[in-house]
Motif scaffolding. Structure first.
Motif, PDB file in Angstrom:
ATOM      1  N   ASN A 533       4.774  -7.340  18.926  1.00 44.53           N
ATOM      2  CA  ASN A 533       5.110  -8.626  18.828  1.00 44.53           C
ATOM      3  C   ASN A 533       3.618  -9.571  18.921  1.00 44.53           C
ATOM      4  OD1 ASN A 533       6.390 -10.881  18.438  1.00 44.53           O
ATOM      5  ND2 ASN A 533       7.130 -11.206  20.541  1.00 44.53           N
ATOM      6  N   ARG A 534       2.563  -9.204  18.312  1.00 38.33           N
ATOM      7  CA  ARG A 534       1.201  -9.850  18.065  1.00 38.33           C
ATOM      8  C   ARG A 534       0.817  -9.430  16.874  1.00 38.33           C
ATOM      9  NH1 ARG A 534      -1.003 -10.107  23.590  1.00 38.33           N
ATOM     10  NH2 ARG A 534       0.611 -11.303  24.820  1.00 38.33           N
ATOM     11  N   ARG A 535       0.459 -10.467  16.330  1.00 35.23           N
ATOM     12  CA  ARG A 535      -0.122 -10.645  15.105  1.00 35.23           C
ATOM     13  C   ARG A 535      -1.675 -10.458  14.925  1.00 35.23           C
ATOM     14  NH1 ARG A 535      -1.415 -15.716  12.243  1.00 35.23           N
ATOM     15  NH2 ARG A 535      -0.903 -17.441  13.700  1.00 35.23           N
ATOM     16  N   GLY A 536      -2.292 -10.257  13.836  1.00 36.04           N
ATOM     17  CA  GLY A 536      -3.640  -9.943  13.960  1.00 36.04           C
ATOM     18  C   GLY A 536      -4.104  -8.327  13.999  1.00 36.04           C
ATOM     19  N   PHE A 537      -5.462  -8.253  14.321  1.00 37.36           N
ATOM     20  CA  PHE A 537      -5.921  -6.988  14.581  1.00 37.36           C
ATOM     21  C   PHE A 537      -6.196  -6.471  15.803  1.00 37.36           C
ATOM     22  CE2 PHE A 537      -9.098  -3.668  14.958  1.00 37.36           C
ATOM     23  CZ  PHE A 537      -8.489  -2.366  13.949  1.00 37.36           C
ATOM     24  N   ALA A 538      -6.795  -7.513  16.770  1.00 35.93           N
ATOM     25  CA  ALA A 538      -7.095  -7.353  18.092  1.00 35.93           C
ATOM     26  C   ALA A 538      -6.753  -8.835  18.650  1.00 35.93           C
ATOM     27  CB  ALA A 538      -8.570  -7.024  18.320  1.00 35.93           C
ATOM     28  N   THR A 539      -6.370  -8.597  19.933  1.00 31.39           N
ATOM     29  CA  THR A 539      -5.718  -9.962  20.382  1.00 31.39           C
ATOM     30  C   THR A 539      -7.004 -10.621  21.358  1.00 31.39           C
ATOM     31  OG1 THR A 539      -5.118  -8.722  22.387  1.00 31.39           O
ATOM     32  CG2 THR A 539      -3.340  -9.096  20.717  1.00 31.39           C
ATOM     33  N   TYR A 540      -7.912  -9.816  21.354  1.00 36.29           N
ATOM     34  CA  TYR A 540      -9.277 -10.591  22.132  1.00 36.29           C
ATOM     35  C   TYR A 540     -10.644  -9.743  21.724  1.00 36.29           C
ATOM     36  CZ  TYR A 540      -9.011  -7.273  26.253  1.00 36.29           C
ATOM     37  OH  TYR A 540      -8.936  -6.271  27.106  1.00 36.29           O
ATOM     38  N   LEU A 563      -8.589  -8.632  10.827  1.00 37.33           N
ATOM     39  CA  LEU A 563      -9.389  -7.764   9.997  1.00 37.33           C
ATOM     40  C   LEU A 563      -9.561  -8.048   8.375  1.00 37.33           C
ATOM     41  CD1 LEU A 563     -10.780  -4.891  10.132  1.00 37.33           C
ATOM     42  CD2 LEU A 563      -8.711  -3.769   9.497  1.00 37.33           C
ATOM     43  N   ILE A 564      -8.550  -8.298   7.759  1.00 34.23           N
ATOM     44  CA  ILE A 564      -8.689  -8.620   6.223  1.00 34.23           C
ATOM     45  C   ILE A 564      -9.693  -9.576   6.018  1.00 34.23           C
ATOM     46  CG2 ILE A 564      -7.034  -9.382   4.533  1.00 34.23           C
ATOM     47  CD1 ILE A 564      -4.712  -7.933   5.777  1.00 34.23           C
ATOM     48  N   ILE A 596      -3.733  -5.034  20.857  1.00 34.96           N
ATOM     49  CA  ILE A 596      -3.117  -4.389  19.758  1.00 34.96           C
ATOM     50  C   ILE A 596      -2.284  -5.647  18.970  1.00 34.96           C
ATOM     51  CG2 ILE A 596      -1.496  -2.576  18.830  1.00 34.96           C
ATOM     52  CD1 ILE A 596      -1.934  -1.636  21.834  1.00 34.96           C
ATOM     53  N   GLY A 597      -2.710  -5.700  17.614  1.00 35.77           N
ATOM     54  CA  GLY A 597      -2.040  -6.466  16.955  1.00 35.77           C
ATOM     55  C   GLY A 597      -1.224  -5.965  15.630  1.00 35.77           C
ATOM     56  N   THR A 598      -0.466  -6.767  14.992  1.00 38.95           N
ATOM     57  CA  THR A 598       0.262  -5.661  13.767  1.00 38.95           C
ATOM     58  C   THR A 598      -0.958  -5.089  12.549  1.00 38.95           C
ATOM     59  OG1 THR A 598       0.434  -7.848  12.705  1.00 38.95           O
ATOM     60  CG2 THR A 598       2.299  -7.128  13.958  1.00 38.95           C
ATOM     61  N   GLN A 599      -1.783  -5.724  12.440  1.00 46.67           N
ATOM     62  CA  GLN A 599      -2.921  -5.238  11.524  1.00 46.67           C
ATOM     63  C   GLN A 599      -3.495  -4.026  11.869  1.00 46.67           C
ATOM     64  OE1 GLN A 599      -5.991  -8.325  10.449  1.00 46.67           O
ATOM     65  NE2 GLN A 599      -4.583  -9.561   9.553  1.00 46.67           N
ATOM     66  N   ARG A 600      -3.943  -3.900  13.350  1.00 50.41           N
ATOM     67  CA  ARG A 600      -4.321  -2.626  13.826  1.00 50.41           C
ATOM     68  C   ARG A 600      -3.191  -1.457  13.894  1.00 50.41           C
ATOM     69  NH1 ARG A 600      -7.589  -2.822  19.218  1.00 50.41           N
ATOM     70  NH2 ARG A 600      -9.227  -1.975  18.014  1.00 50.41           N
ATOM     71  N   VAL A 601      -1.818  -2.015  14.148  1.00 50.42           N
ATOM     72  CA  VAL A 601      -0.811  -0.913  13.880  1.00 50.42           C
ATOM     73  C   VAL A 601      -0.754  -0.428  12.559  1.00 50.42           C
ATOM     74  CG1 VAL A 601       1.514  -0.718  14.451  1.00 50.42           C
ATOM     75  CG2 VAL A 601       0.222  -1.894  16.202  1.00 50.42           C
TER      76      VAL A 601
END
Length: 843
Positions: A533-540, A563-564, A596-601
C-alpha cells in the motif's frame, strides 16, 4: 429603469461561496418562463458574475411579504438561465439544506457539488503584462526578494495570465501568500493591468449537423442527378449517398468522409434547397471497456432470505436502514441486483454507491449486463462532456439506475426506492478536498430518509460505527456467514519477518516463504494478487554519511523516489525534483533508497521470478481513461498472472482463478498515529485476503509482518470480524472516540505559521461548553504539520453521546464559537478555517 418599473417576478439565489445568506434578483421579461426553483441563473454579485441556484420564486402577489426585507430599487437583474428544466426539487433542496447545516457549509456550496464541473458561467481575474517591462523590473529588483522575483519570472513568460493559473504555478514554487499584494503593487507601477473577464461554460451541449435529402420522388431525384452529372460529380455523389442512406439523412461529418466532398459542396446543395441541414444534439456516450460474461446465478437460501426481508420494507414504501455483513464472496452484489430489479418493477429508481473508481469496472459491467441502457454512470474518469451528458440524461429520467462514487449521492434521480452503499466502511466516501466535507454513506442515509427509500449498507468489514448501530438496533442487521458456490474462506498465514531475516531467508522485500508460495501458484496456472500500500520505488531517500533526507519543500513529509521517471515526488502536493547524483550536504555518492513502494516490488518480482507477467495497478498506472478497465480485462484474460498494487487491488475484485494473495508489509497502515489505524488495517487486510479462493479452488493468503502478535493481525488470520469488533470497541470507549463520542475537527491553515497559530488560539477562546459533555484537544500543530505550503493547526472536539446522542449540543457550541470568532476577531490574513464533522482521520 427598464425591467425594474413593474417587476413580475423576483428570484432568491444562493451561490457557491462560504456564506449562509441568499440574494434577491429581478427577472427580466425574456426569462420569466424559465425562472423556476431548481435551475441555475447567471447573476452579478459585487464586481463579479457568478452562477447561482434559484431556491425560491416570488410572484407579484407575494412581493408585499418580501419587500420588508429588500428594496426593489437596489435589486439587479439576473443575466441568464442555464437549465431548461430543474435539476432539483423541494425534496432535494431539503436534503441539501441538511448537508449545509450538518457539515457547516453554505447551501450554494452543496448545490454546486451536485453539478458537473465546467458548466458554470463566471468572471475570471485576468492579469495582462508586457514581458519587456517585467524583465526590466527583474533586473532592478533586489535578489533577496525571492518570492517577488519568482512571480515576476512567471509573469514574464507570456502577456496574459489567469489568476487561477498564476496561483497554481506559484503554489508549485511554495508561494501561497501576498500574491494580491504583489499584483496590486505592479498595477500601481503600471507594469500590470488587472481586469475581470466573463467566461462561458467549458462544457456545453454537443451538437452535430445532419444533412437530409429534400422531399423528392424517384423520378425527380433521377432528373436532378442527370442535370448535375455534367457540372458537379461531387454534388451527385452527395445526393446519391443520401438517397441510399437510412431515412435519406446522414451526419455531415460521416457524409463528407464517405463522399470526400467539402462542406462548401454541401452548402451549395442546401442553398438550392436540394438538401436541408439541421443541428441535432449528440450524446457523448461513456463506454465501459471491461467485459465479463453474463452468468446465470442461483440464489442461496441466505441470499433469498435477505432479499425477502429487505423487499418487505421496499414494498411498504418505508424508510429503513439495513446493514448486510457478509463475508467476502458471500454474494452481496447479487442481493443488490435482485433488490434493484424489485424497485424497478414498482416504477421506482435506484442509486448504487461504490467507494471509488477502482470498484466500478466490474460492478458497472455486471449491472449493465442485467439492466442494459437503464444504467447511468457518474464518476471522475468520465470526460467533462460525458459527465455532463450523463447528468442531463438522469434529469430527463432516461436512466432508472445511477452508479458512482460518493458524489453520485447528489444524482438528480426522481422517485428513489433503493440506495445501496457498497463497501460502506471505506474512508474514500468522505469528501476531504472542498466544502461540503460530507460523508457519502451518512448523506446517502439522509437522502433515503428524505426520499422515503430503503438504504442498504454492505461490507465484509463494516465500520465500527455502522456495526455498533446495527447491534444497538438503529440499523437492521443481516449476516451472510458463508461463501457462495461452495467456496471456502482462504487459509491465512502470518510470516514473521524477524525470523525470516534471522534465518537469512529474505530476498529484497520478500521472504523465501512468500516467494515459494507465489511460484507454486503460478506453476498451477493460477493467479496471484500482491498488495503493497505504497506507490513509488522507495518511500524515502537518505544519505548514510550525514543523515540528509529529501523533504518536500511544501509539506512536512519525505519525498518518494519514482524509478521510471527518476525523480522524487511528494504524494501530497505533487512537488517533484530530479534524482540526486550526490548528497547536497556532504557530497557523498552513497545515496540510499529506503522503504518499499509498488515500483520496487515490481522490479524485485521480475528479477526473482523471471517470466512472470506482472500488471501494476496504482495511481501512477491508472491516470488515463479506461486504464483500470484495461488492466482488469488483461488480468482476467490471462495476459498477466500477477496483479500488484496499492489498496486498489483490495476492493471488490472478483477473479475465480486468483488463489493466492500476498501482503508485502502489514505495517503500512497499522503504525499511522490515528484512532482508526487498527480498524483500517483489519479492513484492508481482510478485504485483500477475500480476493483469494472465490470459487471451488482453495485460496491462500500470506501476510508479511514484524508484529505477528498484534491482535489486529490475529483476528485477520482467524477471519474473525466480531472478535476484532469486540476488542476494538473497548479501546474506542476508553479513548473517548466514535461511536461513543462524536468528533469535530477544526483545522486552521496558512502559509504563515504565526498567523495560523494565532487564529487557532483565538478561536479556542470562544468555545464555551459543559465539561461533562465536551472534551477539547488542542489547539496544536497537526501530525502532518505542513501540507502544500500551508501550516496546519488542529482543535479536536469530542462530544459524549450519552449526553449528546444526536450531536446537537456539539453543533450549537461550534456555531456559537464560529459566530463570535467572525464578529470579534479581526480577520487573520490568509488563514483558512475548516470545520470537519465526523472526520475519518485526525492527522
Amino acid at each position: 429603469m427598464k425591467g425594474k418599473q413593474s417587476p413580475k417576478k423576483l428570484v432568491e439565489l444562493v451561490f457557491a461561496i462560504p456564506t449562509e445568506r441568499s440574494f434577491y434578483y429581478l427577472v427580466p421579461d425574456e426569462l420569466l418562463d424559465l425562472a423556476q426553483v431548481g435551475v441555475r441563473a447567471v447573476a452579478p454579485i459585487g464586481k463579479r458574475i457568478l452562477t447561482g441556484f434559484i431556491i425560491n420564486v416570488i410572484d407579484e402577489k407575494e412581493f408585499s411579504k418580501e419587500l420588508e426585507k429588500i428594496s426593489l430599487k437596489e435589486l439587479k437583474e439576473i443575466e441568464d438561465i442555464l437549465d431548461p428544466i430543474p435539476f432539483f426539487d423541494e425534496k432535494f433542496l431539503n436534503f441539501a439544506r441538511w448537508i449545509a447545516d450538518y457539515y457547516f457549509s453554505s447551501l450554494g456550496e452543496v448545490l454546486e457539488a451536485a453539478v458537473p464541473a465546467g458548466t458554470d458561467v463566471e468572471t475570471k481575474k485576468i492579469i495582462v503584462v508586457d514581458p519587456n517591462y517585467i524583465f526590466e523590473e527583474i533586473r532592478n529588483t533586489d535578489p533577496s526578494r525571492t518570492n517577488y522575483l519568482k512571480l515576476l519570472r512567471i509573469l514574464s513568460e507570456k502577456e496574459e495570465h489567469s489568476f487561477s493559473e498564476l496561483k497554481k504555478k506559484l503554489k508549485k514554487e511554495g508561494i501561497q501568500s501576498n500574491i494580491n499584494y504583489y499584483l496590486s503593487k505592479l498595477e500601481k507601477k503600471g507594469l500590470a493591468s488587472i481586469f475581470l473577464e466573463k467566461r462561458k461554460p467549458i462544457v456545453k451541449v454537443k451538437k452535430e449537423k445532419v444533412v437530409e435529402l429534400g422531399d423528392l420522388s424517384f423520378e425527380e431525384f433521377s432528373e436532378l442527378v442527370s442535370k448535375l452529372e455534367k457540372r458537379s460529380i461531387k454534388q451527385v455523389n452527395v445526393l446519391v449517398t443520401l438517397f441510399a442512406a437510412k431515412d435519406k439523412k446522414m451526419r455531415q461529418s460521416e457524409l463528407i468522409a464517405k463522399t470526400k466532398a467539402s462542406s462548401q459542396v454541401i452548402k451549395a446543395l442546401a442553398k438550392k434547397k436540394f438538401i436541408k441541414i439541421t443541428e441535432v444534439e449528440v450524446k457523448r456516450e461513456y463506454v465501459e471497456l471491461y467485459q465479463e460474461e453474463k452468468k446465470e446465478i442461483k440464489l442461496t437460501e441466505d441470499q433469498e432470505k435477505a432479499i425477502n426481508i429487505i423487499s418487505k420494507s421496499i414494498d411498504e414504501n418505508k424508510f429503513d436502514i439495513f446493514l448486510i455483513h457478509g463475508v467476502t464472496a458471500s454474494g452481496k452484489t447479487q442481493i443488490y441486483l435482485e433488490l434493484i430489479d424489485n424497485v424497478l418493477k414498482q416504477g421506482k429508481t435506484a442509486l448504487y454507491l461504490v467507494p471509488e473508481i477502482a470498484l466500478t469496472p466490474q460492478i458497472i459491467r455486471r449491472i449493465k449486463n442485467r439492466f442494459g441502457d437503464l444504467v447511468g454512470v457518474l464518476h471522475s474518469k468520465l470526460s467533462p462532456g460525458e459527465r455532463f451528458d450523463e447528468w442531463r440524461s438522469v434529469i430527463k429520467q432516461d436512466y432508472k439506475i445511477v452508479i458512482g462514487p460518493r458524489s453520485a449521492v447528489f444524482a438528480p434521480l426522481k422517485n428513489i426506492g433503493l440506495i445501496v452503499v457498497d463497501e460502506e466502511h471505506d474512508s474514500s466516501y468522505k469528501q476531504s478536498e472542498n466544502a461540503p466535507y460530507y460523508h457519502g454513506r451518512d448523506t446517502a442515509i439522509m437522502r433515503g430518509k428524505v426520499e422515503n427509500a430503503v438504504v442498504v449498507l454492505g461490507s465484509a468489514t463494516p465500520s465500527l460505527e455502522s456495526y455498533f448501530n446495527a447491534m444497538s438496533g438503529k440499523y437492521k442487521l443481516i449476516e451472510l456467514k458463508k461463501r457462495i458456490d461452495d467456496a471456502v474462506m482462504p487459509v491465512i498465514n502470518l510470516i514473521d519477518l524477524r525470523k525470516e531475516k534471522e534465518d537469512n531467508r529474505m530476498i529484497g522485500s520478500f521472504s523465501q516463504t512468500m516467494i515459494d508460495k507465489i511460484k507454486r501458484t503460478l506453476e498451477k496456472n493460477e493467479k496471484v494478487i500482491i498488495l503493497q500500500n505504497r506507490r513509488g520505488f522507495a518511500t524515502y531517500v537518505i544519505c548514510p554519511d550525514c543523515g540528509y533526507t529529501e523533504l518536500c519543500k511544501n509539506c512536512s513529509v519525505t519525498l518518494t523516489y519514482h524509478l521510471i521517471k527518476k525523480e522524487y515526488v511528494c504524494h501530497y502536493c505533487n512537488y517533484s525534483k530530479k534524482e540526486l547524483s550526490a548528497c547536497p550536504v556532504c557530497g557523498s555518492l552513497e545515496i540510499k533508497y529506503k522503504g518499499i513502494g509498488t515500483q520496487r516490488v515490481e522490479d524485485e518480482l521480475e528479477q526473482i521470478i523471471p517470466g512472470s507477467r506482472i500488471a501494476r495497478m496504482d495511481l501512477d498506472t491508472t491516470q488515463r481513461k479506461y486504464s483500470f478497465s484495461k488492466i482488469l480485462n488483461d488480468f482476467g484474460e490471462g495476459k498477466y498472472n500477477i496483479l500488484l498494487g496499492t489498496q486498489m487491488v483490495a476492493k471488490g475484485l472478483d477473479f475465480p482463478d486468483v488463489t493466492f494473495v500476498g501482503v508485502v508489509s502489514a505495517e503500512s497502515t497499522m503504525l499511522i498515529p490515528d484512532f482508526r489505524s487498527a480498524e483500517k488495517t483489519f479492513q484492508l487486510l481482510s478485504q485483500v485476503a477475500g480476493r483469494a479462493g472465490r470459487s471451488k479452488l482453495q485460496g491462500e493468503v500470506a501476510i508479511q509482518t514484524y508484529r505477528p502478535e498484534s491482535y489486529t493481525l490475529q483476528f485477520v488470520q482467524q477471519n474473525d470480524y466480531y472478535g476484532f469488533y469486540q476488542r476494538e470497541i473497548i479501546e474506542r470507549e476508553e479513548a473517548k472516540y466514535p461511536p461513543f463520542y462524536k468528533l469535530a475537527l477544526v483545522e486552521f491553515k496558512s502559509a504563515n505559521i504565526t498567523q495560523v497559530k494565532r487564529a487557532a488560539t483565538e478561536f479556542h477562546k470562544f468555545l464555551k461548553y459543559d465539561k461533562k459533555i465536551i472534551e477539547v484537544l488542542g489547539p496544536a500543530p497537526a501530525y502532518l504539520a505542513k501540507l502544500s505550503g500551508r501550516y496546519r493547526w488542529h482543535i479536536i472536539i469530542k462530544s459524549n453521546r450519552a449526553y449528546d446522542p444526536n450531536g446537537n449540543y456539539l453543533h450549537n457550541i461550534l456555531k456559537q464559537a464560529i459566530n463570535e470568532y467572525q464578529e470579534k476577531v479581526k480577520k487573520v490574513s490568509n488563514v483558512k478555517m475548516i470545520v470537519d464533522i465526523d472526520p475519518v482521520s485526525t492527522i
